[in-house]
Design an enzyme around this catalytic site. Structure first.
Site, PDB file in Angstrom:
ATOM      1  N   LYS A 177       0.859  -1.182   0.000  1.00  0.00           N
ATOM      2  CA  LYS A 177       0.000   0.000   0.000  1.00  0.00           C
ATOM      3  C   LYS A 177       0.893   1.229   0.000  1.00  0.00           C
ATOM      4  O   LYS A 177       1.612   1.496   0.968  1.00  0.00           O
ATOM      5  CB  LYS A 177      -0.896   0.037   1.246  1.00  0.00           C
ATOM      6  CG  LYS A 177      -1.973   1.103   1.120  1.00  0.00           C
ATOM      7  CD  LYS A 177      -2.437   1.668   2.440  1.00  0.00           C
ATOM      8  CE  LYS A 177      -1.459   2.619   3.035  1.00  0.00           C
ATOM      9  NZ  LYS A 177      -1.185   3.838   2.245  1.00  0.00           N
ATOM     10  N   GLU A 253      11.001   1.716   9.426  1.00  0.00           N
ATOM     11  CA  GLU A 253      11.905   2.825   9.083  1.00  0.00           C
ATOM     12  C   GLU A 253      11.129   4.093   9.392  1.00  0.00           C
ATOM     13  O   GLU A 253      10.212   4.457   8.664  1.00  0.00           O
ATOM     14  CB  GLU A 253      12.264   2.782   7.588  1.00  0.00           C
ATOM     15  CG  GLU A 253      13.107   1.589   7.175  1.00  0.00           C
ATOM     16  CD  GLU A 253      14.558   1.713   7.612  1.00  0.00           C
ATOM     17  OE1 GLU A 253      14.946   2.767   8.135  1.00  0.00           O
ATOM     18  OE2 GLU A 253      15.288   0.730   7.452  1.00  0.00           O
ATOM     19  N   CYS A 287      14.055  11.645   5.833  1.00  0.00           N
ATOM     20  CA  CYS A 287      14.209  11.184   7.211  1.00  0.00           C
ATOM     21  C   CYS A 287      15.639  11.387   7.702  1.00  0.00           C
ATOM     22  O   CYS A 287      15.868  11.419   8.898  1.00  0.00           O
ATOM     23  CB  CYS A 287      13.801   9.724   7.310  1.00  0.00           C
ATOM     24  SG  CYS A 287      14.567   8.749   6.024  1.00  0.00           S
ATOM     25  N   GLU A 388      10.831  16.481  14.729  1.00  0.00           N
ATOM     26  CA  GLU A 388      11.246  16.388  13.327  1.00  0.00           C
ATOM     27  C   GLU A 388      10.498  17.487  12.556  1.00  0.00           C
ATOM     28  O   GLU A 388       9.287  17.637  12.725  1.00  0.00           O
ATOM     29  CB  GLU A 388      10.838  15.008  12.808  1.00  0.00           C
ATOM     30  CG  GLU A 388      11.270  14.730  11.391  1.00  0.00           C
ATOM     31  CD  GLU A 388      10.799  13.354  10.897  1.00  0.00           C
ATOM     32  OE1 GLU A 388       9.688  12.920  11.262  1.00  0.00           O
ATOM     33  OE2 GLU A 388      11.554  12.729  10.131  1.00  0.00           O
TER      34      GLU A 388
HETATM   35  P1  NAD Z   1       2.955   8.623   7.530  1.00  0.00           P
HETATM   36  O1  NAD Z   1       3.281   7.776   8.693  1.00  0.00           O
HETATM   37  O2  NAD Z   1       1.856   9.589   7.647  1.00  0.00           O
HETATM   38  O3  NAD Z   1       2.597   7.728   6.275  1.00  0.00           O
HETATM   39  C1  NAD Z   1       3.436   6.687   5.839  1.00  0.00           C
HETATM   40  C2  NAD Z   1       2.581   5.607   5.239  1.00  0.00           C
HETATM   41  O4  NAD Z   1       1.734   5.094   6.266  1.00  0.00           O
HETATM   42  C3  NAD Z   1       1.648   6.082   4.126  1.00  0.00           C
HETATM   43  O5  NAD Z   1       1.532   5.061   3.159  1.00  0.00           O
HETATM   44  C4  NAD Z   1       0.318   6.261   4.838  1.00  0.00           C
HETATM   45  O6  NAD Z   1      -0.778   6.107   3.987  1.00  0.00           O
HETATM   46  C5  NAD Z   1       0.389   5.112   5.832  1.00  0.00           C
HETATM   47  N1  NAD Z   1      -0.467   5.270   7.006  1.00  0.00           N
HETATM   48  C6  NAD Z   1      -0.833   6.410   7.660  1.00  0.00           C
HETATM   49  N2  NAD Z   1      -1.653   6.114   8.693  1.00  0.00           N
HETATM   50  C7  NAD Z   1      -1.813   4.760   8.692  1.00  0.00           C
HETATM   51  C8  NAD Z   1      -2.534   3.840   9.502  1.00  0.00           C
HETATM   52  N3  NAD Z   1      -3.262   4.256  10.529  1.00  0.00           N
HETATM   53  N4  NAD Z   1      -2.445   2.531   9.209  1.00  0.00           N
HETATM   54  C9  NAD Z   1      -1.711   2.093   8.167  1.00  0.00           C
HETATM   55  N5  NAD Z   1      -0.997   2.907   7.366  1.00  0.00           N
HETATM   56  C10 NAD Z   1      -1.052   4.229   7.623  1.00  0.00           C
HETATM   57  O7  NAD Z   1       4.317   9.303   7.120  1.00  0.00           O
HETATM   58  P2  NAD Z   1       4.584  10.234   5.866  1.00  0.00           P
HETATM   59  O8  NAD Z   1       4.149  11.604   6.196  1.00  0.00           O
HETATM   60  O9  NAD Z   1       4.053   9.622   4.616  1.00  0.00           O
HETATM   61  O10 NAD Z   1       6.168  10.138   5.758  1.00  0.00           O
HETATM   62  C11 NAD Z   1       6.984  10.969   6.496  1.00  0.00           C
HETATM   63  C12 NAD Z   1       7.610  10.208   7.637  1.00  0.00           C
HETATM   64  O11 NAD Z   1       8.285   9.061   7.159  1.00  0.00           O
HETATM   65  C13 NAD Z   1       8.664  11.022   8.349  1.00  0.00           C
HETATM   66  O12 NAD Z   1       8.557  10.874   9.729  1.00  0.00           O
HETATM   67  C14 NAD Z   1       9.957  10.428   7.850  1.00  0.00           C
HETATM   68  O13 NAD Z   1      11.045  10.629   8.700  1.00  0.00           O
HETATM   69  C15 NAD Z   1       9.600   9.003   7.668  1.00  0.00           C
HETATM   70  N6  NAD Z   1      10.483   8.340   6.716  1.00  0.00           N
HETATM   71  C16 NAD Z   1      11.401   7.468   7.196  1.00  0.00           C
HETATM   72  C17 NAD Z   1      12.283   6.841   6.347  1.00  0.00           C
HETATM   73  C18 NAD Z   1      13.292   5.865   6.877  1.00  0.00           C
HETATM   74  O14 NAD Z   1      13.849   5.128   6.089  1.00  0.00           O
HETATM   75  N7  NAD Z   1      13.539   5.822   8.178  1.00  0.00           N
HETATM   76  C19 NAD Z   1      12.230   7.098   4.975  1.00  0.00           C
HETATM   77  C20 NAD Z   1      11.271   7.992   4.510  1.00  0.00           C
HETATM   78  C21 NAD Z   1      10.408   8.604   5.399  1.00  0.00           C
END
Ligand code: NAD
Length: 484
Positions: A177, A253, A287, A388
């Site tokens: 997803k 991650e 990130c 962050e």
């Molecule tokens: P997010 O957590 O809002 O969303 C990430 C994914 O999770 C999306 O696909 C979203 O649809 C899904 N999601 C959201 N709520 C959910 C739920 N209740 N159940 C299941 N899935 C759900 O994060 P974002 O805004 O898309 O991404 C930014 C974050 O990701 C930042 O904190 C960043 O640091 C982190 N990030 C980490 C890495 C890493 O490798 N450590 C890489 C990229 C981004």
């Protein structure tokens, strides 16, 4: 430019399908609010179908030889490189990053397909000396089973291949997803998987505007044996808690809050150049983006002078325009978070060096643009010191001693990336060992590659992606004791 005139479907069991209830959702360009496409809006039923397809395909896929699985991944790598320009254009249209950055991401994403095409052939077992003379111990490494993957919007193609490539190499099948902000990037990657001839059910794509029900289906269906998630720490914790109920494997991650440390023996100009490049990478929406820039008090002035100079030369706008290095933020919530952190810091005594406002001229008000911003005199009481940012704001903090800066850098719940600038080898080694972060750049702003383990400590995550470690996340260890 509109990327797709038709409704983009989901990919389940080797078929492109509409959502169970026929509904769709729009995808908007964050640079200008234009609609760039319409995508199937999947629900729990679609997620269940995808999981069943993946479970059905698992028995065959996991029994292929490593050489056969490798061939598919290698073919997908070749196709991704062949379609590089098209993929980059879709990414810039949907996510907003400059075209040059999108091209770079396609290469990074394709590298995982190539690396794991090779690693598939190196899933070695072990023989262990047994305690009895009539006994033999053999260790096998087998795929965990059906994997459910959830990916973010900031690196919308490479975060997919970073999960799918090692999972397939290990012999797992996948249901993915993507973020609701970048489903078209996912559709394009799945077209590559289809063209590579990967058998039906081995990779499945479920797109949805509401991630929660899909995530819940992944977590509660016992056929899913592993959850791999990249995104915020907040959502990662929700998933990990629920996954524990069925003792599923979990890789996370999550967020970061990287310190960038510049010692007094470093060249402030060289360090400022590196800091600007990594801070404003993807408009700060990475990130591994530095969120606290610690500079030795004796060189704060020359560092800031160079830093400001470089930031002032950055241009924001559409990723398709030449010379643009600052793209939009993903949505209004991201913009508001940046505005809130900057206002809070200024309120508590930070000094504004440059930026500090939304960009409105030249039609930028139609998108989510924020000026690249530099704050000096940042202190631990400010939100930006703890949270962050995920935006184009560089907070600068002066320090006096190595012990002090190590303590300040480690004083965070996060532990993903950290950077150190010093020519002193002994100091560099002490910092490398002392920083509680998973990835440390020493005079280096890009310590990432498909061959290297990427991941965080503390609340930045569990497990590693990339490298030898990346495939281990998708394998179970099985011991055989033979009486002979
Ligand atoms: P997010 O957590 O809002 O969303 C990430 C994914 O999770 C999306 O696909 C979203 O649809 C899904 N999601 C959201 N709520 C959910 C739920 N209740 N159940 C299941 N899935 C759900 O994060 P974002 O805004 O898309 O991404 C930014 C974050 O990701 C930042 O904190 C960043 O640091 C982190 N990030 C980490 C890495 C890493 O490798 N450590 C890489 C990229 C981004």
């Amino acid at each position: 430019m509109k990327v797709h005139d038709f409704i983009s479907k989901m990919y389940i069991n080797g078929q492109w399908v509409n959502a169970n209830d026929g509904s769709t959702f729009d995808v908007l360009n964050p640079s200008n609010g234009d609609k760039v496409g319409e995508v199937a809006n999947g629900d729990r039923n679609d997620a269940q179908k995808a999981i069943h397809a993946a479970r059905h395909a698992f028995d065959r896929w996991s029994c292929l030889t490593a050489y056969q699985r490798s061939e598919y991944l290698y073919k997908a790598y070749q196709l991704m490189m062949e379609h590089r320009e098209h993929l980059a254009r879709v990414m810039t249209e949907e996510q907003g990053k400059p075209l040059k950055a999108s091209r770079g991401e396609i290469q990074y994403g394709a590298d995982f397909l190539l690396w794991y095409a090779e690693e598939a052939k190196r899933i070695y077992g072990e023989t262990i000396p047994a305690p009895r003379s009539d006994q033999r111990f053999i260790v096998l490494r087998q795929p965990v089973g059906v994997v459910a993957a959830i990916t973010p919007w900031n690196y919308p193609m490479s975060m997919i291949t970073r999960k799918v490539a090692p999972a397939l190499a290990a012999g797992c099948t996948v249901v993915l997803k993507p973020s609701e902000a970048t489903p078209l990037c996912a559709v394009e990657i799945f077209k590559i998987f289809e063209k590579a001839g990967i058998p039906a059910g081995v990779v499945n794509l479920v797109t949805a505007s509401d991630p929660a029900p899909i995530g819940e289906t992944f977590i509660t269906n016992p056929l899913v044996r592993k959850i791999t998630f990249t995104g915020s720490t907040e959502v990662g914790k929700i998933l990990a808690k629920k996954a524990a109920e069925q003792v599923k494997h979990v890789s996370l991650e999550l967020g970061g809050h990287a310190p960038f440390i510049v010692f007094d023996d470093a060249d402030p100009v060289y360090a400022a150049k590196g800091a600007v490049l990594i801070k404003f990478l993807n408009t700060g929406q990475a990130c591994i983006s530095p969120n606290r820039i610690f500079v030795h008090r004796s060189i704060v002035d020359p560092f800031i002078k160079e830093f400001k100079n470089r930031v002032s030369g950055m241009r924001a706008g559409s990723g398709f325009e030449n010379g643009v290095s600052i793209g939009p933020l993903v949505n209004s919530a991201a913009l508001e978070k940046v505005e809130r952190q900057v206002a809070d810091a200024l309120d508590k005594g930070a000094t504004l060096v440059c930026g500090g406002h939304r960009l409105m001229d030249n039609n930028l008000d139609k998108g989510y643009f924020y000026a690249p911003t530099v704050l000096n005199d940042v202190t631990p009481e400010m939100l930006i010191y703890r949270q962050e940012t995920f935006g184009p704001v560089a907070p600068i903090i002066a320090f006096d001693t190595q012990e002090e800066v190590l303590e300040m850098a480690n004083d965070t719940i996060y532990g993903l990336a950290a950077y150190v600038y010093t020519p002193n080898l002994s100091r560099a080694m002490r910092m490398f060992e002392g920083l509680r972060f998973g990835i440390i750049g020493i005079n280096d702003i890009n310590p990432t590659a498909a061959a290297a383990p990427f991941g965080g400590m503390k609340e930045s995550g569990l497990g590693r992606e990339g490298g030898r470690e990346g495939i281990a996340e998708y394998l179970e260890t099985k011991l055989g004791g033979f009486s002979v």
